[in-house]
Design a protein around this motif. Structure first.
Motif, PDB file in Angstrom:
ATOM      1  N   VAL A  67      13.777 -14.809   5.038  1.00  0.00           N
ATOM      2  CA  VAL A  67      13.328 -16.119   5.514  1.00  0.00           C
ATOM      3  C   VAL A  67      12.673 -15.996   6.887  1.00  0.00           C
ATOM      4  CG1 VAL A  67      14.077 -18.422   6.213  1.00  0.00           C
ATOM      5  CG2 VAL A  67      15.062 -17.365   4.173  1.00  0.00           C
ATOM      6  N   GLU A  68      13.287 -15.229   7.791  1.00  0.00           N
ATOM      7  CA  GLU A  68      12.764 -15.117   9.140  1.00  0.00           C
ATOM      8  C   GLU A  68      11.370 -14.487   9.168  1.00  0.00           C
ATOM      9  OE1 GLU A  68      15.853 -14.274   8.268  1.00  0.00           O
ATOM     10  OE2 GLU A  68      16.852 -15.967   9.269  1.00  0.00           O
ATOM     11  N   MET A  69      11.117 -13.520   8.287  1.00  0.00           N
ATOM     12  CA  MET A  69       9.815 -12.869   8.254  1.00  0.00           C
ATOM     13  C   MET A  69       8.801 -13.660   7.441  1.00  0.00           C
ATOM     14  SD  MET A  69      10.834  -8.809   8.069  1.00  0.00           S
ATOM     15  CE  MET A  69       9.148  -8.302   8.418  1.00  0.00           C
ATOM     16  N   GLY A  70       9.273 -14.665   6.702  1.00  0.00           N
ATOM     17  CA  GLY A  70       8.375 -15.604   6.056  1.00  0.00           C
ATOM     18  C   GLY A  70       7.706 -15.158   4.776  1.00  0.00           C
ATOM     19  N   THR A  84       2.887  -2.424  -9.467  1.00  0.00           N
ATOM     20  CA  THR A  84       2.205  -3.560  -8.839  1.00  0.00           C
ATOM     21  C   THR A  84       3.105  -4.113  -7.742  1.00  0.00           C
ATOM     22  OG1 THR A  84       3.123  -5.135 -10.450  1.00  0.00           O
ATOM     23  CG2 THR A  84       0.944  -4.201 -10.934  1.00  0.00           C
ATOM     24  N   GLY A  85       2.478  -4.686  -6.731  1.00  0.00           N
ATOM     25  CA  GLY A  85       3.212  -5.308  -5.640  1.00  0.00           C
ATOM     26  C   GLY A  85       2.680  -6.699  -5.385  1.00  0.00           C
ATOM     27  N   TYR A  86       3.564  -7.688  -5.433  1.00  0.00           N
ATOM     28  CA  TYR A  86       3.150  -9.075  -5.192  1.00  0.00           C
ATOM     29  C   TYR A  86       3.891  -9.594  -3.971  1.00  0.00           C
ATOM     30  CZ  TYR A  86       2.792 -14.149  -5.726  1.00  0.00           C
ATOM     31  OH  TYR A  86       2.568 -15.486  -5.495  1.00  0.00           O
ATOM     32  N   ASP A  87       3.143 -10.052  -2.974  1.00  0.00           N
ATOM     33  CA  ASP A  87       3.729 -10.610  -1.751  1.00  0.00           C
ATOM     34  C   ASP A  87       3.344 -12.078  -1.632  1.00  0.00           C
ATOM     35  OD1 ASP A  87       4.619  -8.139   0.278  1.00  0.00           O
ATOM     36  OD2 ASP A  87       3.108  -7.592  -1.202  1.00  0.00           O
ATOM     37  N   TYR A  88       4.362 -12.925  -1.416  1.00  0.00           N
ATOM     38  CA  TYR A  88       4.081 -14.342  -1.206  1.00  0.00           C
ATOM     39  C   TYR A  88       4.539 -14.741   0.188  1.00  0.00           C
ATOM     40  CZ  TYR A  88       4.092 -19.414  -1.678  1.00  0.00           C
ATOM     41  OH  TYR A  88       3.858 -20.758  -1.486  1.00  0.00           O
ATOM     42  N   TYR A  89       3.589 -15.162   1.018  1.00  0.00           N
ATOM     43  CA  TYR A  89       3.877 -15.578   2.393  1.00  0.00           C
ATOM     44  C   TYR A  89       4.083 -17.094   2.382  1.00  0.00           C
ATOM     45  CZ  TYR A  89       2.212 -10.910   3.479  1.00  0.00           C
ATOM     46  OH  TYR A  89       2.054  -9.544   3.532  1.00  0.00           O
ATOM     47  N   PHE A  90       5.314 -17.488   2.087  1.00  0.00           N
ATOM     48  CA  PHE A  90       5.599 -18.915   1.909  1.00  0.00           C
ATOM     49  C   PHE A  90       5.472 -19.708   3.197  1.00  0.00           C
ATOM     50  CE2 PHE A  90       9.517 -16.348   1.863  1.00  0.00           C
ATOM     51  CZ  PHE A  90      10.144 -16.767   3.029  1.00  0.00           C
ATOM     52  N   THR A  91       5.550 -19.053   4.341  1.00  0.00           N
ATOM     53  CA  THR A  91       5.370 -19.746   5.617  1.00  0.00           C
ATOM     54  C   THR A  91       3.947 -20.287   5.744  1.00  0.00           C
ATOM     55  OG1 THR A  91       7.041 -18.373   6.696  1.00  0.00           O
ATOM     56  CG2 THR A  91       5.484 -19.518   8.123  1.00  0.00           C
ATOM     57  N   TYR A  92       2.987 -19.532   5.201  1.00  0.00           N
ATOM     58  CA  TYR A  92       1.581 -19.914   5.318  1.00  0.00           C
ATOM     59  C   TYR A  92       0.970 -20.355   3.996  1.00  0.00           C
ATOM     60  CZ  TYR A  92       2.240 -17.432   9.713  1.00  0.00           C
ATOM     61  OH  TYR A  92       2.714 -17.028  10.924  1.00  0.00           O
ATOM     62  N   MET A  97      -1.851  -9.304  -3.687  1.00  0.00           N
ATOM     63  CA  MET A  97      -1.501  -8.477  -4.836  1.00  0.00           C
ATOM     64  C   MET A  97      -2.057  -7.083  -4.634  1.00  0.00           C
ATOM     65  SD  MET A  97       0.033  -9.020  -7.861  1.00  0.00           S
ATOM     66  CE  MET A  97       0.272  -8.111  -9.387  1.00  0.00           C
ATOM     67  N   THR A  98      -1.276  -6.071  -4.955  1.00  0.00           N
ATOM     68  CA  THR A  98      -1.754  -4.695  -4.901  1.00  0.00           C
ATOM     69  C   THR A  98      -1.279  -3.972  -6.151  1.00  0.00           C
ATOM     70  OG1 THR A  98      -1.881  -2.696  -3.548  1.00  0.00           O
ATOM     71  CG2 THR A  98       0.250  -3.777  -3.681  1.00  0.00           C
ATOM     72  N   TYR A  99      -1.888  -2.833  -6.419  1.00  0.00           N
ATOM     73  CA  TYR A  99      -1.519  -2.062  -7.590  1.00  0.00           C
ATOM     74  C   TYR A  99      -1.827  -0.592  -7.331  1.00  0.00           C
ATOM     75  CZ  TYR A  99      -6.551  -2.002  -8.387  1.00  0.00           C
ATOM     76  OH  TYR A  99      -7.908  -1.834  -8.224  1.00  0.00           O
ATOM     77  N   GLY A 100      -1.311   0.298  -8.185  1.00  0.00           N
ATOM     78  CA  GLY A 100      -1.560   1.719  -8.024  1.00  0.00           C
ATOM     79  C   GLY A 100      -0.592   2.529  -8.842  1.00  0.00           C
ATOM     80  N   TRP A 101      -0.283   3.727  -8.361  1.00  0.00           N
ATOM     81  CA  TRP A 101       0.665   4.587  -9.064  1.00  0.00           C
ATOM     82  C   TRP A 101       1.752   5.032  -8.091  1.00  0.00           C
ATOM     83  CZ3 TRP A 101       1.280   9.261  -6.790  1.00  0.00           C
ATOM     84  CH2 TRP A 101       0.211   9.784  -6.026  1.00  0.00           C
ATOM     85  N   TYR A 102       2.860   5.512  -8.637  1.00  0.00           N
ATOM     86  CA  TYR A 102       3.974   5.954  -7.804  1.00  0.00           C
ATOM     87  C   TYR A 102       4.541   7.260  -8.340  1.00  0.00           C
ATOM     88  CZ  TYR A 102       7.325   4.507 -11.410  1.00  0.00           C
ATOM     89  OH  TYR A 102       8.037   4.401 -12.582  1.00  0.00           O
TER      90      TYR A 102
END
Length: 211
Positions: A67-70, A84-92, A97-102
């Motif tokens: 929550v603090e980092m938003g 895949t990586g999904y980031d949601y910045y709910f503060t703003y 979205m990003t994607y690739g291999w690991y």
């Protein structure tokens, strides 16, 4: 004289080591990664051939939230070594979205990230991996991701959901769902993720759909 010489050598080594702040791991492909010494509890060398065959799988969905980092992050590791990586910045109110291999090699997790206009490579040190938690050390610090549970929570706007006895909600974005008196409240239509602490003191991640 011999004792004096050894004492001088030891003092010199001690002075050299005390100035170091990171442990650098070098790979055979020429790359390297740095791990902050203050974050390391201990280092163990093992024979990979002696590791149990029923090791925990990284495949699946993992959620980190704060929550603090938003923002919160949903990482999805697939069987074919893509992610895949999904980031949601709910503060703003925006997402990325990003994607690739690991590749997971022992305690080192390598992520090759591709996105619009960039190509990045990350190396994370896996501090711990269980059926429920992925604990990693990155250049940005230490993060613990919790595996997404198969159950999906469905709410209507204004609807409330209480925890079972002994459980506590520990994260909600406040945009799609909010927390009030240990109750989950639907705020707006959409999809989000929440986390709660179980009676066994285990943090669990869930997908929430507000209709």
């Amino acid at each position: 004289m011999v004792r004096l010489f050894l004492l001088v050598v030891l003092l010199a080594c001690s002075s050299f080591l005390s100035a170091q702040t990171h442990m650098r791991v070098h790979y055979i492909n020429g790359e390297h990664s740095d791990v902050a010494i203050e974050q390391i509890d201990h280092v163990t060398f093992v024979d990979a051939s002696e590791e149990p065959t029923d090791e925990v799988s990284l495949t699946g969905n993992w959620v980190w939230a704060n929550v603090e980092m938003g923002y919160y992050e949903l990482l999805t590791f697939n069987d074919d070594r893509t992610y895949t990586g999904y980031d949601y910045y709910f503060t703003y109110g925006f997402d990325t979205m990003t994607y690739g291999w690991y590749m997971l090699n022992g305690s080192l997790l390598t992520l090759q990230s591709n996105g619009y206009g960039y190509n990045r490579r990350y190396t994370w040190f896996v501090m711990g991996l269980t059926e429920n938690a992925l604990d990693v050390m990155t250049k940005m610090g230490r993060f613990v991701y919790y595996r997404l549970q198969p159950e999906v929570i469905t709410l209507a706007i204004g609807e409330r959901l209480s925890c079972s006895d002994g459980e506590t909600f520990v994260f909600a974005d406040g945009a799609i769902v909010s927390l009030e008196n240990n109750q989950l409240v639907g705020v707006a239509k959409g999809i989000t993720y929440i986390q709660k602490r179980s009676e066994e003191n285990t943090i669990l991640s869930y997908k929430v759909v507000v209709e």
